[in-house]
Design a protein around this motif. Sequence first.
Motif, PDB file in Angstrom:
ATOM      1  N   ALA A 127     -16.124  -2.257  -2.513  1.00  0.00           N
ATOM      2  CA  ALA A 127     -14.879  -2.994  -2.281  1.00  0.00           C
ATOM      3  C   ALA A 127     -14.287  -3.490  -3.597  1.00  0.00           C
ATOM      4  CB  ALA A 127     -15.135  -4.162  -1.327  1.00  0.00           C
ATOM      5  N   ALA A 174     -12.803  -0.496  -5.414  1.00  0.00           N
ATOM      6  CA  ALA A 174     -11.542  -0.083  -4.781  1.00  0.00           C
ATOM      7  C   ALA A 174     -10.422  -1.038  -5.150  1.00  0.00           C
ATOM      8  CB  ALA A 174     -11.719  -0.017  -3.266  1.00  0.00           C
ATOM      9  N   MET A 175     -10.703  -2.330  -5.134  1.00  0.00           N
ATOM     10  CA  MET A 175      -9.691  -3.319  -5.485  1.00  0.00           C
ATOM     11  C   MET A 175      -9.241  -3.123  -6.938  1.00  0.00           C
ATOM     12  SD  MET A 175      -9.816  -7.488  -5.479  1.00  0.00           S
ATOM     13  CE  MET A 175     -10.791  -7.596  -6.975  1.00  0.00           C
ATOM     14  N   CYS A 209      -8.926   4.092  -2.966  1.00  0.00           N
ATOM     15  CA  CYS A 209      -9.894   3.247  -2.262  1.00  0.00           C
ATOM     16  C   CYS A 209     -10.759   4.084  -1.324  1.00  0.00           C
ATOM     17  CB  CYS A 209      -9.190   2.126  -1.493  1.00  0.00           C
ATOM     18  SG  CYS A 209      -7.955   2.687  -0.308  1.00  0.00           S
ATOM     19  N   ILE A 233      -5.134  -4.466  -2.459  1.00  0.00           N
ATOM     20  CA  ILE A 233      -6.419  -4.888  -1.897  1.00  0.00           C
ATOM     21  C   ILE A 233      -6.815  -6.237  -2.478  1.00  0.00           C
ATOM     22  CG2 ILE A 233      -8.865  -4.313  -1.647  1.00  0.00           C
ATOM     23  CD1 ILE A 233      -8.015  -1.355  -2.016  1.00  0.00           C
ATOM     24  N   CYS A 270      -6.903   0.051  -7.300  1.00  0.00           N
ATOM     25  CA  CYS A 270      -5.675   0.176  -6.511  1.00  0.00           C
ATOM     26  C   CYS A 270      -4.462   0.102  -7.444  1.00  0.00           C
ATOM     27  CB  CYS A 270      -5.596  -0.927  -5.456  1.00  0.00           C
ATOM     28  SG  CYS A 270      -4.117  -0.814  -4.432  1.00  0.00           S
ATOM     29  N   CYS A 284       0.832  -1.214   0.000  1.00  0.00           N
ATOM     30  CA  CYS A 284       0.000   0.000   0.000  1.00  0.00           C
ATOM     31  C   CYS A 284       0.864   1.261   0.000  1.00  0.00           C
ATOM     32  CB  CYS A 284      -0.926  -0.010   1.218  1.00  0.00           C
ATOM     33  SG  CYS A 284      -1.985   1.447   1.329  1.00  0.00           S
TER      34      CYS A 284
END
Length: 69
Positions: A48, A51-52, A16, A60, A55, A10
């Motif tokens: 979710a 966001a994944m 995200c 994620i 990234c 990260c």
Amino acid sequence: MRIDVDMKKCICAGMCISLAPTLFDLDGNSRLIVIKSECTSPDDIKEAQDAMACCPVEAIRLTDLAPTE
């Protein structure tokens, strides 16, 4: 659906957080925190997944929750 973040990967780009503010946030040291690691509602799961997908360092990961007996 369970959210796992590889904190070694990260870079806190914040995408995200923008896409899923109910699932992710920054702590006082500008480090990513997962607010809700287990998603069951369709809205949370969609956020979710978005966001994944966005990234930039693929930190994620989403996994299915094990069925309970």
